[in-house]
Design a protein around this motif. Structure first.
Motif, PDB file in Angstrom:
ATOM      1  N   PHE A 221       0.831  -1.200   0.000  1.00 11.72           N
ATOM      2  CA  PHE A 221       0.000   0.000   0.000  1.00 11.72           C
ATOM      3  C   PHE A 221       0.871   1.258   0.000  1.00 11.72           C
ATOM      4  CE2 PHE A 221      -2.143   3.463   2.254  1.00 11.72           C
ATOM      5  CZ  PHE A 221      -3.298   3.584   1.493  1.00 11.72           C
ATOM      6  N   ALA A 222       1.900   1.283   0.860  1.00  7.45           N
ATOM      7  CA  ALA A 222       2.786   2.447   0.952  1.00  7.45           C
ATOM      8  C   ALA A 222       3.519   2.689  -0.369  1.00  7.45           C
ATOM      9  CB  ALA A 222       3.785   2.262   2.089  1.00  7.45           C
ATOM     10  N   ALA A 223       4.005   1.602  -0.982  1.00  7.68           N
ATOM     11  CA  ALA A 223       4.734   1.732  -2.247  1.00  7.68           C
ATOM     12  C   ALA A 223       3.823   2.252  -3.359  1.00  7.68           C
ATOM     13  CB  ALA A 223       5.330   0.386  -2.639  1.00  7.68           C
ATOM     14  N   THR A 224       2.607   1.716  -3.428  1.00  3.53           N
ATOM     15  CA  THR A 224       1.659   2.157  -4.449  1.00  3.53           C
ATOM     16  C   THR A 224       1.275   3.620  -4.242  1.00  3.53           C
ATOM     17  OG1 THR A 224       0.745  -0.091  -4.598  1.00  3.53           O
ATOM     18  CG2 THR A 224      -0.587   1.707  -5.506  1.00  3.53           C
ATOM     19  N   PHE A 225       0.983   3.982  -3.004  1.00  2.00           N
ATOM     20  CA  PHE A 225       0.632   5.365  -2.679  1.00  2.00           C
ATOM     21  C   PHE A 225       1.773   6.303  -3.045  1.00  2.00           C
ATOM     22  CE2 PHE A 225       0.712   8.977   0.220  1.00  2.00           C
ATOM     23  CZ  PHE A 225      -0.574   9.479   0.092  1.00  2.00           C
ATOM     24  N   HIS A 226       2.986   5.897  -2.715  1.00  4.58           N
ATOM     25  CA  HIS A 226       4.174   6.717  -2.977  1.00  4.58           C
ATOM     26  C   HIS A 226       4.338   7.010  -4.469  1.00  4.58           C
ATOM     27  CE1 HIS A 226       8.279   8.103  -3.152  1.00  4.58           C
ATOM     28  NE2 HIS A 226       8.676   7.012  -3.770  1.00  4.58           N
ATOM     29  N   ILE A 227       4.250   5.979  -5.299  1.00  3.78           N
ATOM     30  CA  ILE A 227       4.444   6.135  -6.741  1.00  3.78           C
ATOM     31  C   ILE A 227       3.318   6.965  -7.359  1.00  3.78           C
ATOM     32  CG2 ILE A 227       4.600   4.932  -8.938  1.00  3.78           C
ATOM     33  CD1 ILE A 227       7.075   4.682  -7.168  1.00  3.78           C
ATOM     34  N   VAL A 228       2.078   6.649  -7.011  1.00  2.53           N
ATOM     35  CA  VAL A 228       0.935   7.383  -7.562  1.00  2.53           C
ATOM     36  C   VAL A 228       0.993   8.848  -7.143  1.00  2.53           C
ATOM     37  CG1 VAL A 228      -1.579   7.620  -7.504  1.00  2.53           C
ATOM     38  CG2 VAL A 228      -0.548   5.348  -7.695  1.00  2.53           C
ATOM     39  N   TYR A 229       1.303   9.095  -5.887  1.00  3.08           N
ATOM     40  CA  TYR A 229       1.375  10.466  -5.358  1.00  3.08           C
ATOM     41  C   TYR A 229       2.489  11.255  -6.052  1.00  3.08           C
ATOM     42  CZ  TYR A 229       1.427  14.176  -1.800  1.00  3.08           C
ATOM     43  OH  TYR A 229       1.372  15.389  -1.141  1.00  3.08           O
ATOM     44  N   ALA A 230       3.637  10.598  -6.246  1.00  2.00           N
ATOM     45  CA  ALA A 230       4.776  11.279  -6.871  1.00  2.00           C
ATOM     46  C   ALA A 230       4.455  11.709  -8.295  1.00  2.00           C
ATOM     47  CB  ALA A 230       5.992  10.358  -6.855  1.00  2.00           C
ATOM     48  N   PHE A 231       3.861  10.816  -9.077  1.00  2.00           N
ATOM     49  CA  PHE A 231       3.579  11.135 -10.476  1.00  2.00           C
ATOM     50  C   PHE A 231       2.375  12.061 -10.611  1.00  2.00           C
ATOM     51  CE2 PHE A 231       6.428   7.640 -11.191  1.00  2.00           C
ATOM     52  CZ  PHE A 231       7.050   7.977 -12.385  1.00  2.00           C
ATOM     53  N   ALA A 232       1.415  11.939  -9.699  1.00  2.00           N
ATOM     54  CA  ALA A 232       0.242  12.809  -9.758  1.00  2.00           C
ATOM     55  C   ALA A 232       0.640  14.257  -9.479  1.00  2.00           C
ATOM     56  CB  ALA A 232      -0.814  12.351  -8.759  1.00  2.00           C
ATOM     57  N   ARG A 233       1.577  14.452  -8.557  1.00  2.00           N
ATOM     58  CA  ARG A 233       2.004  15.804  -8.186  1.00  2.00           C
ATOM     59  C   ARG A 233       3.300  16.231  -8.879  1.00  2.00           C
ATOM     60  NH1 ARG A 233      -0.365  17.953  -3.599  1.00  2.00           N
ATOM     61  NH2 ARG A 233       1.546  19.095  -3.112  1.00  2.00           N
ATOM     62  N   LYS A 234       3.861  15.311  -9.669  1.00  2.00           N
ATOM     63  CA  LYS A 234       5.116  15.592 -10.403  1.00  2.00           C
ATOM     64  C   LYS A 234       6.221  16.037  -9.454  1.00  2.00           C
ATOM     65  CE  LYS A 234       2.954  16.754 -14.844  1.00  2.00           C
ATOM     66  NZ  LYS A 234       1.603  16.309 -14.461  1.00  2.00           N
ATOM     67  N   GLU A 235       6.369  15.295  -8.381  1.00  2.00           N
ATOM     68  CA  GLU A 235       7.392  15.591  -7.382  1.00  2.00           C
ATOM     69  C   GLU A 235       8.425  14.473  -7.404  1.00  2.00           C
ATOM     70  OE1 GLU A 235       5.162  15.995  -3.806  1.00  2.00           O
ATOM     71  OE2 GLU A 235       4.299  17.934  -4.378  1.00  2.00           O
ATOM     72  N   PHE A 236       9.585  14.751  -7.995  1.00  2.00           N
ATOM     73  CA  PHE A 236      10.590  13.723  -8.215  1.00  2.00           C
ATOM     74  C   PHE A 236      11.939  14.081  -7.577  1.00  2.00           C
ATOM     75  CE2 PHE A 236       7.846  13.854 -12.120  1.00  2.00           C
ATOM     76  CZ  PHE A 236       7.082  12.730 -11.798  1.00  2.00           C
ATOM     77  N   ASP A 237      11.915  14.894  -6.523  1.00  2.00           N
ATOM     78  CA  ASP A 237      13.174  15.342  -5.903  1.00  2.00           C
ATOM     79  C   ASP A 237      14.041  14.184  -5.422  1.00  2.00           C
ATOM     80  OD1 ASP A 237      12.714  18.525  -5.362  1.00  2.00           O
ATOM     81  OD2 ASP A 237      10.851  17.382  -5.185  1.00  2.00           O
ATOM     82  N   ILE A 238      13.415  13.114  -4.932  1.00  2.00           N
ATOM     83  CA  ILE A 238      14.161  11.994  -4.352  1.00  2.00           C
ATOM     84  C   ILE A 238      14.576  10.983  -5.410  1.00  2.00           C
ATOM     85  CG2 ILE A 238      12.102  10.602  -3.866  1.00  2.00           C
ATOM     86  CD1 ILE A 238      15.300  10.920  -1.707  1.00  2.00           C
TER      87      ILE A 238
END
Length: 246
Positions: free
Chosen positions: A74-91
């Motif tokens: 769940f955490a991994a899926t949330f992390h990936i979806v959230y990152a691409f939805a908000r276009k936040e790729f700093d890490i």
């Protein structure tokens, strides 16, 4: 006259902290219960310690293992979806991170000058990649190990053998990854980052000193102002990104 409180800049959003701690707790439980499946605890009399009897109970450890696996997935899926939805790729890793990581570590050990860093150090992005790939290996092989128990699903003995071997390798890799992640805080330069994973915020002065590229970006975007917030209030930076590593 009272001294003003240290100024803070928000580095880790609530979503980041949720992903980080959900992943951390899930991985810890996966390691503990996974070792119980071998079964190491009974073999080495760990279950004879006070309160450790449950570690030798197969049904307790396997159910907790599945629960932790669900939390990680769940955490991994949330992390990936959230990152691409908000276009936040700093890490996310960048070209040249390995070389820059070497320069940063060398500078910390020799008290030299570190290269200018963004919101995350190059070594943190490399650690993110290593831990992320290790977790991906665990998730894929873990799903196969689960599917083999489903009626009507039949895998070859060769596939199951190599899948188990890869799952065990992934376990060893993630253990090393966690140790390396925690060992990074033995270095004094990294310790100011610790509060960020609890409160979300770190010292303004630390950001200005060590994360010069990120600091300049915040100033350029008007998200902080050096003349404001002398009362110690948090700077709510809009540059929020994910982190399974600090």
């Amino acid at each position: 006259m009272n001294n003003p409180k240290p100024r803070k800049i928000l580095r880790q959003s609530l979503a980041n902290r949720f992903v980080h701690w959900t992943t951390a707790l899930s991985v810890l439980l996966l390691i503990i219960t996974g070792l119980g499946q071998l079964p190491l605890y009974t073999r080495y009399n760990v279950t004879k310690l006070p309160g450790a009897e449950w570690l030798g109970d197969y049904f307790i450890t396997i159910n907790l293992h599945y629960l932790a696996a669900f939390g990680l997935l769940f955490a991994a899926t949330f992390h990936i979806v959230y990152a691409f939805a908000r276009k936040e790729f700093d890490i996310f890793p960048r070209k040249g991170d390995m070389k820059e990581s070497y320069q940063i570590i060398k500078a910390m050990l020799t008290k030299g000058q570190e290269p200018a860093s963004d919101k995350y150090l190059a070594e943190q992005r490399v650690a993110y990649l290593f831990i992320g790939l290790s977790l991906l290996l665990l998730i894929v092989t873990g799903l196969i190990k689960t599917l083999k128990n489903v009626p009507g699903v039949d895998f070859s003995h060769s596939l199951l053998y190599w899948n188990t071997a890869l799952h065990n390798i992934g376990t060893v890799l993630i253990i090393f990854g966690v140790i390396g992640h925690l060992a990074a805080f033995l270095l004094k330069e990294n310790r100011p980052l610790i509060p960020g994973m609890f409160t979300g915020s770190i010292s303004w002065e630390y950001v200005k000193h060590r994360h010069t590229l990120w600091y300049a970006k915040l100033l350029r975007n008007g998200e902080i102002n050096e003349t404001n917030h002398d009362d110690g209030s948090k700077i709510q930076s809009g540059v929020n990104s994910k982190s399974t590593s600090v």
